[in-house]
Design an enzyme around this catalytic site. Structure first.
Site, short mmCIF file in Angstrom:
data_model
loop_
_atom_site.label_atom_id
_atom_site.label_comp_id
_atom_site.label_asym_id
_atom_site.label_seq_id
_atom_site.Cartn_x
_atom_site.Cartn_y
_atom_site.Cartn_z
N TYR A 94 34.24 34.66 35.04
CA TYR A 94 33.84 34.59 36.44
C TYR A 94 32.44 34.02 36.57
CZ TYR A 94 31.14 38.84 35.43
OH TYR A 94 30.26 39.74 34.88
N CYS A 95 32.16 33.48 37.75
CA CYS A 95 30.80 33.15 38.16
C CYS A 95 30.51 33.99 39.39
CB CYS A 95 30.62 31.65 38.40
SG CYS A 95 31.71 30.94 39.65
N PHE A 96 29.65 33.54 40.29
CA PHE A 96 29.28 34.42 41.40
C PHE A 96 30.44 34.60 42.39
CE2 PHE A 96 27.29 35.33 45.58
CZ PHE A 96 26.76 36.57 45.26
N TYR A 124 32.15 37.47 40.68
CA TYR A 124 31.33 38.67 40.65
C TYR A 124 31.27 39.35 42.02
CZ TYR A 124 27.09 41.50 40.86
OH TYR A 124 26.20 42.52 41.08
#
Length: 378
Positions: A94-96, A124
């Site tokens: 995942y990223c943001f 996230y």
């Protein structure tokens, strides 16, 4: 294959590996237990791309990012991601927001290493929102019993024997008093809240609807109790734990002198750790000097100095009992007794370690209630 939102629960219940490709500055503000930070861009690269985005838009920012993360830099990062994936094939990335960064990493892995790694939809932010909602639902839908007692009576030890206990001090990595700081840092507020929510999630998944928590103030070190939990605890039934002054002083001596000194030595080595422990102990007493009053503070500080000197010379810690017993009887006990008066009406049981453990054990099973109100007040 993307996972769906209703599978967030499975990620945390299963302790699944998580590859976090956000920048370190984002990861350090808040992350999930066991997540590994292998960023697409480091902090400086992210900063430069952010400036380019504001000045010239998304496409220019993407072009700069591809320029900054290219050649050997790109190869090294792909190699690190590949090593993580081969070690943790069951995980997620995942990223943001689950957007461009994680999708870029996913595509590079497919093109360069022939690997596919699933993304967390919403990234996230979505998982963080899920945990906030999980915590709030647990507080709203569960029953709580608050464990109170004078300082050193063994509340934390007792909670460790109950499967439905939630160790707030453990999650905050702080013993909850002026003397409760460990040699290693506390978690960030976000990480404290995340681990707390996951604890509730796992216990509720096992069927527990009643939770036992130690009576805490608004702050545990620098970690703040979530407002809804603090408000619920202030209105929940209380069980009061008793123990003698001698037993409490012995427990404080073990926890805050012997064990804490050993923690510092384990982190810093014997000489530096012992010195750092002594400095923190003195500072902890100094932090409450105003509330103690100058005469009392100076008297206790002198006893502490003599005890620390004796501990340094021959390893004997018994002299610490002097300031510990005085601090308990003259400072902490009157303060706790005052607080206890305000909670007397909601105190449903009071007794020693054996009696309280036996009583709380009746509330330990899944879907158990409080039972009738019992009093063994002394």
């Amino acid at each position: 294959m993307h996972i769906t939102r209703d599978q967030y629960e499975a990620i945390f219940l299963g302790n699944l590996p998580l590859l976090d490709v956000r920048a370190p500055v984002e990861f350090n503000k808040g992350a999930f237990p066991g997540a590994c930070n292998l960023p697409l861009m480091n902090d400086e690269e992210r900063h430069l791309v952010g400036i380019r985005f504001k000045q010239k838009g998304q496409q220019a920012a993407i072009a700069l990012g591809q320029q900054l993360v290219s050649g050997s830099v790109k190869a090294d990062r792909i190699a690190a991601w590949e090593a993580f994936i081969r070690k943790h094939p069951e995980g997620y990335m995942y990223c943001f927001r689950g957007g461009l960064r994680s999708q870029t990493v996913q595509q590079w892995l497919k093109d360069e290493a022939g690997l596919h790694y699933p993304l967390v939809p919403g990234g996230y932010k979505a998982m963080r929102t899920f945990l906030i909602e999980t915590r709030m639902a647990a507080v709203a839908d569960s029953r709580f019993i608050v464990l109170g007692g004078l300082t050193g009576c063994g509340k934390t030890d007792l909670l460790g024997q109950l499967d439905n206990a939630v160790d707030l001090e453990g999650h905050a990595h702080h013993r909850g008093s002026s003397f409760g700081k460990h040699p290693t840092p506390q978690p960030t507020q976000i990480n404290f809240e995340n681990t707390l929510a996951i604890d509730f999630l796992k216990k509720r998944d096992l069927g527990y609807e009643t939770f036992i928590l130690e009576d805490e103030g608004r702050m545990i070190g620098h970690c703040a109790l979530p407002l809804e939990l603090r408000q619920t605890m202030s209105q929940s039934p209380m069980v009061w734990l008793h123990d003698s002054l001698a037993n409490r002083a012995a427990r404080i001596l073990q926890d805050y002198v012997v064990d804490l000194c050993a923690e510092f030595i384990a982190v810093d080595g014997h000489e530096q750790g012992s010195a750092r422990f002594a400095a923190q102990l003195r500072q902890s007493l100094k932090n409450i000097a105003r509330r103690l009053g100058m005469e009392r503070y100076q008297r206790l500080a002198a006893i502490m100095d003599q005890a620390l000197d004796q501990q340094k010379r021959n390893g004997c810690v018994q002299a610490h009992v002097g300031w510990i017993e005085a601090l308990l009887s003259e400072y902490y006990d009157p303060m706790y007794e005052h607080q206890r008066k305000s909670s007397r009406e909601r105190t449903i049981f009071s007794g020693d370690q054996r009696a309280v453990l036996e009583y709380l054990g009746t509330c330990a099973g899944p879907q158990s209630g409080f039972g009738a109100s019992h009093h063994a007040l002394s």
